[in-house]
Design a protein around this motif. Structure first.
Motif, PDB file in Angstrom:
ATOM      1  N   ILE A  13     -21.168   0.806   4.948  1.00 51.23           N
ATOM      2  CA  ILE A  13     -21.987   1.581   4.031  1.00 51.23           C
ATOM      3  C   ILE A  13     -22.380   0.770   2.810  1.00 51.23           C
ATOM      4  O   ILE A  13     -23.503   0.858   2.322  1.00 51.23           O
ATOM      5  N   LEU A  63     -25.335  -1.224   3.569  1.00 51.73           N
ATOM      6  CA  LEU A  63     -26.520  -0.366   3.637  1.00 51.73           C
ATOM      7  C   LEU A  63     -27.021  -0.061   2.234  1.00 51.73           C
ATOM      8  O   LEU A  63     -28.221  -0.146   1.943  1.00 51.73           O
ATOM      9  N   THR A  64     -26.088   0.287   1.352  1.00 50.14           N
ATOM     10  CA  THR A  64     -26.457   0.620  -0.018  1.00 50.14           C
ATOM     11  C   THR A  64     -27.140  -0.556  -0.710  1.00 50.14           C
ATOM     12  O   THR A  64     -28.179  -0.400  -1.349  1.00 50.14           O
ATOM     13  N   LEU A 116     -30.681  -0.980   0.434  1.00 51.14           N
ATOM     14  CA  LEU A 116     -31.593   0.011  -0.115  1.00 51.14           C
ATOM     15  C   LEU A 116     -31.926  -0.300  -1.570  1.00 51.14           C
ATOM     16  O   LEU A 116     -33.072  -0.149  -2.000  1.00 51.14           O
ATOM     17  N   PHE A 147     -33.913   0.421  -6.706  1.00 50.42           N
ATOM     18  CA  PHE A 147     -33.221   1.629  -7.117  1.00 50.42           C
ATOM     19  C   PHE A 147     -31.785   1.277  -7.474  1.00 50.42           C
ATOM     20  O   PHE A 147     -31.195   0.379  -6.879  1.00 50.42           O
ATOM     21  N   THR A 148     -31.233   1.941  -8.478  1.00 51.24           N
ATOM     22  CA  THR A 148     -29.834   1.711  -8.838  1.00 51.24           C
ATOM     23  C   THR A 148     -28.993   2.870  -8.341  1.00 51.24           C
ATOM     24  O   THR A 148     -29.079   3.969  -8.880  1.00 51.24           O
ATOM     25  N   VAL A 149     -28.206   2.646  -7.321  1.00 52.92           N
ATOM     26  CA  VAL A 149     -27.413   3.724  -6.742  1.00 52.92           C
ATOM     27  C   VAL A 149     -26.120   3.911  -7.533  1.00 52.92           C
ATOM     28  O   VAL A 149     -25.361   2.972  -7.726  1.00 52.92           O
ATOM     29  N   HIS A 180     -24.149   6.877  -6.948  1.00 53.18           N
ATOM     30  CA  HIS A 180     -23.230   7.677  -6.142  1.00 53.18           C
ATOM     31  C   HIS A 180     -24.007   8.178  -4.933  1.00 53.18           C
ATOM     32  O   HIS A 180     -25.221   8.329  -4.982  1.00 53.18           O
ATOM     33  N   ALA A 181     -23.310   8.382  -3.847  1.00 50.60           N
ATOM     34  CA  ALA A 181     -23.999   8.780  -2.625  1.00 50.60           C
ATOM     35  C   ALA A 181     -23.188   9.818  -1.870  1.00 50.60           C
ATOM     36  O   ALA A 181     -21.967   9.778  -1.851  1.00 50.60           O
TER      37      ALA A 181
END
Lengths: 150, 150
Positions: free
Chosen positions: A116, A119-120, A123, A129-131, A133-134
Motif C-alpha cells: 500500500i 501505491l500511495t 499516487l 497530492f499530499t496524502v 490518511h487513507a
DNA sequence: CGGGGCGCTGATACTGAGGATCAACGTATA
DNA sequence: TATACGTTGATCCTCAGTATCAGCGCCCCG
C-alpha cells in the motif's frame, strides 16, 4: 476505577501514543482498547458499550464514543463502514491500518502495509497530492465464510 | 487537474445501470446525479437536498437519501467520510470508484483503477479472501490547497 | 507535602442523519 | 384502456453521536 499497572505491550503502546498528544492512558481507555483487541470482529460504538457494561456498569456511554475516537486518532483503531450507514471499529497495530473485512462474520484481517505504501507514493507523485490518511479497506468473504455458503 | 467532462453519457449510463436492476431512470434520479456530477466536491445528503431544493422545491428529502443510496449501489457514486461521522458523496464514472479527496476544499479526484486492481488480486490470492467491494480513498491536500497554505 | 490546574469521566439532554411507512402517482405492459 | 408495480413526498420515528457540566483524580510546582 484504579489505574492500570500492567506493562503489556498494548498498554505501553497506548501510553506512548497518548502521551505524544498530551493525553492520559486512563483505565477506561485501556478497557476499551483491550475489549477491541479481544474481539476479532468489527464492533460499533453502541455494541461495544453494551459489551463493556456487562462487566463495568460504571463505564459511561459518552466515554466509549470519545475513547474510540481517541484510539482512531492515535492510530490504534480503525473505522469501517457497516451496512445501514453505521461506523464499526477494530483494533489495529500501529503499523497496520488497513484491513480485509468479512461482510458475513465481521472478522477483520490486517493487510501488509508495504504494498500500500508504494501505491500511495505512486499516487502522490502522479497527482501532486499530499496524502495524510487513507481508508483502504476491502469488503468481501473470508475463506471460511466463502466455503460455508456454497 | 480536471477529470473527464463528457456531458450526456450520464443519462445513458444511469438508465442502463438502473435498468439492469429493474429500476427506473426517473427525473428525480437524474436530477440528483447531475447535481452530483456538477459539483466537483463531495456533498452530504442533507447538503445536496438543500442545494436541489432551491430549484426544485417539490423534491422530497427522503428521495435524496434513497437516490444517493441507489447511485452508490449502481456504482455511479461513492461514499466518503467527513469529519464529524458523516457521509459525503461524489459522482464517479462506472469504472473509477476510488478517489483522492482534498480535506481542505473537499474536491475529489478519480484514481486510475489499474493499479488498484492488481493490488486487489494480490490480496485475494494471499489471504484466500473474496473481495466484493472496497473503499480505497486517500485523504489529504490537493496541489492547489497545499500550495495555498504555505 | 499540599494546593491548584487541567484533563478525564459519567449523567443527562439534545441534535440531526437516515429509515419506515403509506397513500397517491406515473409508467410500462397486457 | 386496465392493471401491476416501482417511485414519490410527507410525516413520524429511531438512535448514533455530541454538547454540556459538575465532580474527580492525576500531575506539576512551590
Amino acid at each position: 476505577m484504579t489505574a492500570a499497572r500492567s506493562t503489556r505491550p498494548a498498554v505501553r503502546d497506548l501510553s506512548e501514543r497518548l502521551a505524544a498528544r498530551g493525553r492520559r492512558p486512563t483505565a477506561q481507555r485501556l478497557l476499551v482498547l483491550e475489549a477491541l483487541r479481544r474481539t476479532r470482529h468489527t464492533v460499533t460504538a453502541p455494541e461495544l458499550f453494551e459489551l463493556l457494561r456487562e462487566d463495568h456498569p460504571l463505564l459511561g456511554r459518552a466515554t466509549v464514543f470519545r475513547t474510540l475516537d481517541s484510539l482512531v486518532d492515535a492510530g490504534l483503531a480503525q473505522r469501517f463502514e457497516r451496512p445501514g450507514h453505521v461506523y464499526a471499529y477494530a483494533a489495529c497495530s500501529s503499523d497496520h491500518h488497513h484491513h480485509l473485512v468479512c461482510t458475513s462474520c465481521d472478522t477483520s484481517f490486517e493487510i501488509d502495509e508495504a504494498a500500500i505504501a508504494s501505491l500511495t507514493r505512486g499516487l502522490e507523485a502522479q497527482h501532486g497530492f499530499t496524502v495524510h490518511h487513507a481508508t483502504l479497506d476491502f469488503y468481501g468473504l473470508c475463506s471460511r465464510c466463502a466455503g460455508a455458503r456454497v
